[in-house]
Design an enzyme around this catalytic site. Structure first.
Site, PDB file in Angstrom:
ATOM      1  N   ASP A 404      13.963  -9.641 -12.024  1.00  0.00           N
ATOM      2  CA  ASP A 404      14.193  -8.846 -10.831  1.00  0.00           C
ATOM      3  C   ASP A 404      12.924  -8.926  -9.990  1.00  0.00           C
ATOM      4  O   ASP A 404      11.880  -9.375 -10.462  1.00  0.00           O
ATOM      5  CB  ASP A 404      14.510  -7.403 -11.245  1.00  0.00           C
ATOM      6  N   ASP A 603      13.680  -3.452 -14.239  1.00  0.00           N
ATOM      7  CA  ASP A 603      13.185  -2.087 -14.437  1.00  0.00           C
ATOM      8  C   ASP A 603      14.099  -1.013 -13.872  1.00  0.00           C
ATOM      9  O   ASP A 603      13.796   0.170 -13.975  1.00  0.00           O
ATOM     10  CB  ASP A 603      11.800  -1.937 -13.802  1.00  0.00           C
TER      11      ASP A 603
END
Length: 718
Positions: A404, A603
């Site tokens: 990400d 996350d």
């Protein structure tokens, strides 16, 4: 599965609520101490504590060993050298050996016989079954030979009497006790990592009272919201937020990063880290079991008690091992007795006992658990938390890493950039509405927008409804209007025409900013841009990972232009932008369908489906609880360089487990035939039961010692 065993040496004073488990069989859990119903091993507390530094079983075995060792030495000397010391024979020598050997067998060896009987009663044969049967056979045979020598044929006579084996039984017991002492001492070191983590926490905290005074209180008396002072050289007592002061905090004991981190007002601090220079005042945010340190201890303990996939073969073998060994011992006795010639049954009996004693299923059972315990402990000191043994074993096989952007490649602490208002609207109006709807979001981008509006002194309206469209934006009702804030995918879902400002948005994304469109009742009001700087360590981490053979793929909910801008700076060629959580999940599955072993690093809540589906999910420790709970590995610092360290540790651990399993298999494959006397026809080699006992004890100790090498390896990636 629960079983009871009372009156056990481990029943010393322990914390209330302690759960006990087996080092070899973690599925065994019970509320009181005892022995494992499967392998007979003494159960250990599931969670080590600083209060159990003494091992009562180790103390018990030491006492039994040292108190009976003189008897073992005496009976051995008399049995082996009696005919030389007394050429004409010592009257009543068998009775003297009986008197010397009995305390060793029946007193020192009593715990072994209890475990042997317990294994037979439970129909779960194990190492203690073999030791108990072998030792008792030698002792019982010798007792009968002493009391009724006329029962035996003349071929059993040696040096004028029926040969007895009290010395063999005594030496086997003493050597087994010695092996258990060495094994217990070595096993205790596998929990050293958890105990070192527990020692990090300070015992007290300096609390600031409401009247401005200060007092030292036990850590257990600290509550959420308390203001605490952390002076230079003191440890941060709990997780919290700095409200006053500035200092450099050494977080290396939890994150593995040696460089102290500067903390100012608003910064978060982790309990048990060391304040090096200035004075800080912090607000307690998490206490007790909610702190990072407590969660790390829980994760490490859980991972240490998990089963590695590689252990399955050993488990299958161990399931049949004892019965096979007993069968081999019986065949050894019969083969020697029938085919061995003079004194054949004596040789057959001695060799059968050797077979029973030398076989060690314990070495097989300990081969991978000891490696896992050592590896997870070492990983914890480097800021790498493995959820279970399977994660350690799988990490080395990864060839593709999906990352990400926000919070993974970047700091995850975005700063407000600018507002661009559409024709007929003002920047203040756009910022006020965007911040109002974002009050309900925990996303870092939303927090940056709200913080800017507060700094500008804008009055924010509370949304009457709110919904997070995970991965693409937020929507709700403010002042009776339908407000949407997010990327183009959300605008299209809400029928907001966004193309009029597409060029301005692309320009901002080209500069690396994350851009969100703001719409109200289907009308475009403007753009909000937030910038999130790339972590200082990210470029180095990407290079290291790429050099190790990993293919790096970026998948982010941000616009494709923004994603490509960041990817270009980091040398990432495969980029996916404006992806929804389902898109990330589909990407993981598509790559897996191509035969790739995929790791996903993220996350956020929107990363959790992909984290769970990946072969290995890597959660940044700075992220959300959902992401961390979905992942297989948590990186406490949120630094991608730890991925390279995790792969190296995975390689070393799997190699160590293979060494242990190979050692255990080879040891038994060679030891049992030698003990059975298969080499005697060609080499004249026979294995004494005493030597077999020494080899059996040292095999388990060798496996544990090899596993403990993982704790001190210096091959870490910088």
């Amino acid at each position: 599965m629960e079983h009871r065993t009372d009156d056990h040496p481990a029943s010393h004073q322990v914390p209330e609520g302690t759960i006990y488990t087996c080092p070899m069989h973690p599925e065994i859990r019970q509320a009181q101490p005892g022995n494992c119903p499967i392998c007979g091993m003494t159960l250990e507390p599931l969670m080590p504590s600083l209060d159990d530094e003494k091992n009562p079983e180790l103390d018990d075995f030491r006492r039994r060993f040292w108190w009976t060792l003189p008897f073992t030495v005496a009976v051995t000397v008399l049995a082996m050298f009696g005919h030389q010391l007394f050429p004409s024979g010592l009257p009543g020598q068998s009775w003297i050996e009986l008197a010397l050997g009995t305390p060793v067998v029946l007193v020192a060896g009593w715990p072994f016989f209890v475990r042997c009987i317990d294994s037979l009663a439970r129909r779960s044969p194990n190492m203690w079954t073999l030791i108990g049967i072998g030792t008792f056979s030698a002792y019982a045979y010798s007792v009968v030979a002493t009391f009724a020598p006329g029962f035996f044929p003349a071929s059993f006579i040696e040096h004028g009497r029926i040969g007895v084996y009290f010395e063999a039984a005594a030496v086997i017991i003493s050597l087994t006790l010695m092996g258990q002492i060495l094994e217990l001492r070595a096993r205790s070191q596998t929990s050293a990592a958890i105990k070192s983590l527990l020692r990090l926490a300070p015992k007290t905290a300096r609390r600031i009272r409401g009247d401005g005074g200060e007092e030292d209180v036990p850590l257990t008396h600290v509550h959420i919201g308390d203001l605490l002072r952390v002076r230079p050289g003191e440890k941060v007592p709990v997780d919290g937020t700095v409200t006053e002061g500035e200092s450099a905090v050494d977080e290396s004991m939890l994150t593995g990063e040696p460089v102290p981190v500067t903390k100012r007002s608003g910064a978060t601090v982790i309990g048990a880290t060391m304040n090096t220079s200035g004075s800080l005042v912090i607000r307690a945010d998490k206490v007790g079991s909610q702190t990072v340190l407590s969660q790390i201890v829980q994760m490490v303990a859980s991972a240490q008690r998990s089963r590695a996939p590689m252990q399955r073969l050993a488990d299958v073998v161990a399931g049949y091992f004892v019965m096979v060994v007993v069968a081999v011992a019986i065949l050894t006795l019969l083969a020697w007795g029938i085919l061995g010639g003079e004194r054949s049954w004596v040789f057959g009996f001695v060799n059968a006992v050797s077979v029973l004693i030398i076989a060690c299923p314990c070495a097989l059972g300990l081969a991978t658990p000891m490696s896992i315990m050592a590896a997870t402990g070492r990983g914890a000191t480097q800021g790498i938390l493995f959820r279970d043994a399977a994660a350690i074993e799988s990490m080395r096989t990864i060839d593709t890493l999906i990352v990400d952007k926000t919070g993974t490649l970047t700091e995850g602490k975005p700063a407000f950039d600018r507002v661009v208002a559409a024709t007929g609207h003002t920047e203040q109006e756009v910022l006020q509405l965007a911040a109002s709807i974002d009050q309900g979001s925990e996303h870092p981008l939303a927090q940056a927008i709200v913080a800017k509006a507060v700094d500008e002194g804008l009055a924010l309206d509370k949304p009457s409804s709110f919904e997070s469209a995970s991965g693409i934006g937020v929507r709700g009702t403010v002042r009776g209007k339908r407000i949407v804030l997010g990327n183009t995918a959300l605008m299209e879902m809400e029928n907001v025409a966004w193309s009029a400002m597409a060029q301005q948005a692309e320009q901002l994304r080209g500069e690396g900013a994350s851009v969100m469109y703001l719409g109200a009742d289907g009308q475009l009001l403007g753009l909000v841009a937030v910038s999130d700087p790339v972590r200082a360590s990210t470029a180095e981490a990407i290079r290291t990972l790429r050099d190790s053979g990993l293919t790096i793929v970026m998948a982010t909910g941000d616009g494709l232009t923004t994603a490509k801008s960041v990817a270009a700076r980091l040398g990432i060629s495969e980029v996916y932008g404006e992806v929804k959580p389902q898109d990330k999940l589909d990407l993981v599955k598509r790559l897996q369908a191509q035969g790739r072993k995929v790791a996903m690093a993220g996350d956020g809540i929107n990363d959790s489906p992909a984290l769970a589906a990946a072969d290995v999910g890597l959660a940044m420790g700075t992220g959300t609880d959902v992401a961390i709970n979905s992942a297989h590995i948590t990186l406490v610092k949120g630094d991608l360089r730890a991925i390279a360290r995790a792969r190296l540790l995975s390689d070393e651990t799997v190699r160590n487990m293979r060494q242990n399993l190979a050692f255990a298999f080879i040891y038994n494959a060679l030891g049992i035939p030698v003990a059975a006397g298969l080499l005697y026809p060609s080499t004249g080699l026979l294995l004494s039961p005493m030597i077999a006992a020494l080899a059996m004890s040292l095999s388990s100790v060798s496996v544990i010692t090899n596993a403990l090498r993982l704790r001190g390896s210096k091959q870490d990636v910088a």
